[in-house]
Write an enzyme that holds these catalytic residues in place. Structure first.
Site, PDB file in Angstrom:
ATOM      1  CG  HIS A 101      11.190 -30.449  45.695  1.00 13.51           C
ATOM      2  ND1 HIS A 101      10.403 -29.646  46.486  1.00 13.51           N
ATOM      3  CD2 HIS A 101      10.558 -31.644  45.634  1.00 13.51           C
ATOM      4  CE1 HIS A 101       9.333 -30.333  46.893  1.00 13.51           C
ATOM      5  NE2 HIS A 101       9.411 -31.548  46.394  1.00 13.51           N
ATOM      6  CB  CYS A 138       9.814 -34.944  46.991  1.00 15.55           C
ATOM      7  SG  CYS A 138       9.107 -35.092  45.332  1.00 15.55           S
TER       8      CYS A 138
END
Length: 134
Positions: free
Chosen positions: A99, A110
């Site tokens: 992301h 992430c």
């Protein structure tokens, strides 16, 4: 009188090729934790990358392994951390995703990409595509 210097050959331009993806993935995404890079691949060709990527610190390490895209959400907001995760492409347990996020700030595991790169990965990855993190 002015003399013209003999024509001197300029050395050939050597173009440094970007590093190839180190993964076995042919359609999907490849991530190199050591190089802090990511690639988007389709049918064995690099369609984007290498691009800079940011990851989690040792205590929130980005998991290494082979995964598949599970789901996508263009305007996701983390229910755990209360932060926006634009262009989220989820691929590992615990809400691990590609992301948009700052490359110089650690994630919670992430893979952070720039706004432009995260949009390209969001558009280029489909549910079921392979993701390999090395």
């Amino acid at each position: 009188p002015t003399t013209t210097p003999p024509h001197t050959k300029t050395p050939p331009h050597t173009k440094t090729l970007p590093p190839p993806p180190p993964c076995a993935v042919t359609t999907g995404a490849c991530v190199s934790l050591a190089q802090r890079l990511a690639w988007l691949l389709r049918d064995g060709r690099v369609v984007r990358g290498p691009v800079q990527a940011g990851f989690g610190p040792p205590e929130d390490a980005t998991p290494a392994g082979s995964f598949h895209v599970v789901w996508k959400d263009r305007e996701h907001r983390s229910s755990v951390y209360g932060t926006d995760m634009p262009n989220s492409v989820f691929f590992a347990a615990g809400g691990i995703a590609f992301h948009a996020g700052p490359l110089d700030a650690p994630s919670h595991g992430c893979v952070h990409l720039t706004d432009t790169d995260s949009a390209a990965f969001f558009d280029g990855l489909n549910v079921g595509d392979a993701v390999q993190v090395l």
